[in-house]
Structures are given as C-alpha cells and as structure tokens.
Design an enzyme around this catalytic site. Structure first.
Site, PDB file in Angstrom:
ATOM      1  N   SER A 142     -32.742  11.730  17.074  1.00  0.00           N
ATOM      2  CA  SER A 142     -33.316  12.665  15.482  1.00  0.00           C
ATOM      3  C   SER A 142     -34.730  12.404  15.899  1.00  0.00           C
ATOM      4  CB  SER A 142     -32.123  11.116  14.941  1.00  0.00           C
ATOM      5  OG  SER A 142     -32.826  11.767  13.862  1.00  0.00           O
ATOM      6  N   TYR A 155     -29.186   2.787  12.646  1.00  0.00           N
ATOM      7  CA  TYR A 155     -29.494   4.454  13.192  1.00  0.00           C
ATOM      8  C   TYR A 155     -30.171   4.461  14.388  1.00  0.00           C
ATOM      9  CZ  TYR A 155     -29.287   9.502  12.413  1.00  0.00           C
ATOM     10  OH  TYR A 155     -29.820  10.686  12.872  1.00  0.00           O
TER      11      TYR A 155
HETATM   12  P1  NAD Z   1     -21.477  15.132  11.855  1.00  0.00           P
HETATM   13  O1  NAD Z   1     -21.390  13.709  11.118  1.00  0.00           O
HETATM   14  O2  NAD Z   1     -21.118  16.749  11.333  1.00  0.00           O
HETATM   15  O3  NAD Z   1     -20.714  15.292  13.436  1.00  0.00           O
HETATM   16  C1  NAD Z   1     -20.344  13.859  14.301  1.00  0.00           C
HETATM   17  C2  NAD Z   1     -19.352  14.625  15.190  1.00  0.00           C
HETATM   18  O4  NAD Z   1     -19.530  12.393  15.681  1.00  0.00           O
HETATM   19  C3  NAD Z   1     -18.356  14.923  15.051  1.00  0.00           C
HETATM   20  O5  NAD Z   1     -17.375  15.642  15.853  1.00  0.00           O
HETATM   21  C4  NAD Z   1     -17.207  13.393  14.650  1.00  0.00           C
HETATM   22  O6  NAD Z   1     -15.717  13.426  15.161  1.00  0.00           O
HETATM   23  C5  NAD Z   1     -18.044  12.872  16.147  1.00  0.00           C
HETATM   24  N1  NAD Z   1     -17.267  10.772  16.428  1.00  0.00           N
HETATM   25  C6  NAD Z   1     -17.904  10.303  15.172  1.00  0.00           C
HETATM   26  N2  NAD Z   1     -17.868   9.500  15.505  1.00  0.00           N
HETATM   27  C7  NAD Z   1     -16.609   9.768  16.749  1.00  0.00           C
HETATM   28  C8  NAD Z   1     -15.932   8.693  17.204  1.00  0.00           C
HETATM   29  N3  NAD Z   1     -15.867   7.283  17.569  1.00  0.00           N
HETATM   30  N4  NAD Z   1     -15.487   9.200  18.429  1.00  0.00           N
HETATM   31  C9  NAD Z   1     -15.657  10.267  18.981  1.00  0.00           C
HETATM   32  N5  NAD Z   1     -16.600  11.318  17.970  1.00  0.00           N
HETATM   33  C10 NAD Z   1     -16.427  10.997  16.835  1.00  0.00           C
HETATM   34  O7  NAD Z   1     -22.711  14.917  12.490  1.00  0.00           O
HETATM   35  P2  NAD Z   1     -24.203  16.223  12.891  1.00  0.00           P
HETATM   36  O8  NAD Z   1     -25.019  15.727  11.615  1.00  0.00           O
HETATM   37  O9  NAD Z   1     -23.696  16.818  13.146  1.00  0.00           O
HETATM   38  O10 NAD Z   1     -24.571  14.855  13.816  1.00  0.00           O
HETATM   39  C11 NAD Z   1     -24.499  15.169  15.137  1.00  0.00           C
HETATM   40  C12 NAD Z   1     -25.521  14.308  16.519  1.00  0.00           C
HETATM   41  O11 NAD Z   1     -26.875  14.906  15.455  1.00  0.00           O
HETATM   42  C13 NAD Z   1     -25.782  13.090  15.569  1.00  0.00           C
HETATM   43  O12 NAD Z   1     -26.073  11.646  17.338  1.00  0.00           O
HETATM   44  C14 NAD Z   1     -26.906  12.607  14.092  1.00  0.00           C
HETATM   45  O13 NAD Z   1     -27.457  11.085  14.489  1.00  0.00           O
HETATM   46  C15 NAD Z   1     -27.564  13.786  15.501  1.00  0.00           C
HETATM   47  N6  NAD Z   1     -28.555  14.165  14.061  1.00  0.00           N
HETATM   48  C16 NAD Z   1     -28.681  14.757  13.197  1.00  0.00           C
HETATM   49  C17 NAD Z   1     -29.295  15.509  12.021  1.00  0.00           C
HETATM   50  C18 NAD Z   1     -28.709  15.371  10.932  1.00  0.00           C
HETATM   51  O14 NAD Z   1     -29.715  15.942   9.800  1.00  0.00           O
HETATM   52  N7  NAD Z   1     -27.173  15.857  10.736  1.00  0.00           N
HETATM   53  C19 NAD Z   1     -30.753  14.528  12.104  1.00  0.00           C
HETATM   54  C20 NAD Z   1     -30.680  14.094  13.221  1.00  0.00           C
HETATM   55  C21 NAD Z   1     -30.280  13.819  14.695  1.00  0.00           C
END
Ligand code: NAD
Length: 260
Positions: A142, A155
């Site tokens: 991130s 986080y």
């Molecule tokens: P999201 O909530 O849409 O997806 C998260 C995924 O992780 C889902 O498929 C969920 O089922 C899975 N997950 C959560 N807990 C779990 C567990 N215990 N076991 C197995 N799977 C599990 O979120 P996103 O925004 O797509 O985030 C994905 C990644 O990107 C994360 O690591 C997040 O930190 C990172 N990220 C997101 C953003 C943003 O702005 N959305 C920015 C920077 C980084």
C-alpha cells in the site's frame, strides 16, 4: 505472455485481487483463486473467469488467519493446478481507529492476515521456485507501506513490514530467477475502502462525503482513485520476463500521493 504459468492470488474473491486474477488469466496463466465469500458467488466468479480466459481456474478456501491452511493452499495448488510460478499476496483487511482504542483482536488479525500470511505463503512457495529457477512474487502492500496516516496503526505497521519482507526475500532468491516486489497502491475504490469511510468519518468528526474529498482524494494529486485494472496490469507486467531485473522494489501506483 504468461502462458501455462500457474498463479495463486490470495484474497481474489473481491476488489484488487479479483482484478489481478482476471488479468493473469487473460495473460495466459492458470489461476488458483482464494478468499472469503458466498460459495455460490465464488463459483460463479470462478466459472466466469474460466469461460472468459479459457484457462484453468480453481478456488481454494484457505483462511489467511491459519498458517496450516496457507501452506495447504500452496501445496494443493501444486498438486491440482501445477507448480506455483506466480504468487500474489493480496488478501488484506483494514480497521480505522485511534491507537489508544484499537481493539487487540483486530490488531492480532491484521498482523496475521496482512503480514504473517505473506510469510507463510512465501515460505511454502519459495522452495519450488528456487528448484525450478523461475518465480514471481508480488506482494500487494500500500502507499501506507511508505508513509503513514492517523488512525491506521495496525494496517500501516503491517504494510511497512511487508515492504521489509519483500526486500529481504528478494535478496535471498535473486540468483534463482525469482523476483519479489511490493506494489503500493493509493486509494482504490474497493469494498475495503468503501467500508472504512464511515469509521474515518466518525474518527475525524466529518461527513462521509468529506472523507472522500478531503481525506482520500486529497492525498492523491491526480484527484482520482487508482483503478483495479491499473493495479492488475502492473502486476501482470511484474510477472513478465521484461520485468526480470525489477526485484526488491517497493513500487507506488498512487496518483502521486507519496511524491508529496
Ligand atoms: P477487498 O476487501 O475488496 O478484498 C480483500 C480480499 O481479501 C477479499 O477477497 C477477502 O475475501 C480476502 N480476505 C480477507 N480476509 C481473509 C482471510 N482471513 N482469508 C482469506 N481471504 C481473506 O479489499 P481490496 O481493497 O481489494 O484490498 C486488497 C489488498 O490491496 C489488501 O491487501 C489491501 O490492503 C491492499 N490495498 C488496497 C487499497 C485500496 O485502496 N483498496 C490501497 C492499497 C492497498
């Protein structure tokens, strides 16, 4: 480009991970999906990607809280789909709260899912990559692996740690045709971000619209959310042979946020 490679994408039932799985499949990889969610919806997603890409797409329900299930995700992929060439550690959770009120169970879960799960999948997948002399590990960190914001202590601690883990493993496997990188997205409007808007509004005492405008997009000079497709295409590039010399890198894709 990635024809007949085998990829695992953790947390690919939603958001960024789902987009990465679709893009890897479109580039020719067979993909093991993973993540939480409604079984019927997951099966529909799996079948849709398989149909669209013509690749083999399977699903594994490993819970990223459980080290033995994470190891099984890698081992079962090797037996059901093929040797794991590409590992995308994407599963992640968020909780927004001042540090002195931060629930201990949420802290522990975030360390387990955002950080320890990355270690467990890597430690299980790396021996095969080393033996075969080719591998790609992409950790979805991130912008918060590079800088901090208030109320996200767990986080940001985990994402900074993922950056350190990425660099360390990259050094260990560099002579084995295997690259390890971290992608650092700015804000992408996925369920993870949408769900934190109410809590951020509460923590800062502002409205949800103000959170979007004055907190999220205020951070990004482009004033635009990063898209899932942009992160997915970046991941595919890092998995290509063209990216063979990019390793140990912690790479922002954040609309200029960390240039501030
Ligand atoms: P999201 O909530 O849409 O997806 C998260 C995924 O992780 C889902 O498929 C969920 O089922 C899975 N997950 C959560 N807990 C779990 C567990 N215990 N076991 C197995 N799977 C599990 O979120 P996103 O925004 O797509 O985030 C994905 C990644 O990107 C994360 O690591 C997040 O930190 C990172 N990220 C997101 C953003 C943003 O702005 N959305 C920015 C920077 C980084």
């Amino acid at each position: 480009m990635l024809k007949d490679k085998t990829a695992i994408v953790t947390g690919s039932t939603s958001g960024i991970g789902l987009g990465i799985a679709e893009a890897l499949a479109a580039a020719g990889a067979n993909v093991m999906l993973n993540g939480l969610g409604d079984p019927d919806e997951i099966e529909a997603t799996r079948a849709r990607i398989e149909q669209a890409s013509g690749r083999r797409i399977l699903y594994h329900g490993a819970n990223m809280l459980k080290p033995e299930e994470i190891a099984a995700l890698v081992e079962d992929t090797e037996s059901d789909l093929g040797p794991v060439d590409i590992l995308v550690n994407n599963a992640g959770i968020q909780h927004v709260c001042p540090v002195d009120e931060f629930p201990v169970d949420k802290w522990d879960a975030m360390i387990a899912i955002n950080l320890s799960a990355v270690f467990h999948s890597i430690r299980t997948a790396v021996p095969g990559m080393k033996a075969r002399g080719w591998g790609r590990i992409v950790n979805i960190a991130s912008a918060h692996a590079l800088i901090a914001s208030p109320f996200k202590s767990a986080y940001i601690a985990t994402k900074h740690a993922v950056a350190g883990l990425t660099k360390t493993v990259a050094l260990e496997v560099a002579e084995h045709g295997t690259t390890v990188n971290a992608i650092c997205p700015g804000y992408v409007l996925t369920p993870l971000v949408a769900n934190q808007i109410p809590d951020t509004a509460r923590a800062r005492g502002i409205t949800e619209e103000e959170v979007k405008r004055d907190v999220l997009l205020a951070a990004q000079p482009t004033k635009k959310f990063v898209t899932v497709e942009q992160v997915a295409d970046f991941t595919v590039f890092l998995c290509s042979d063209a990216a063979a010399s990019i390793t140990g890198a912690v790479l922002p894709i954040d609309g200029g946020w960390t240039a501030h």
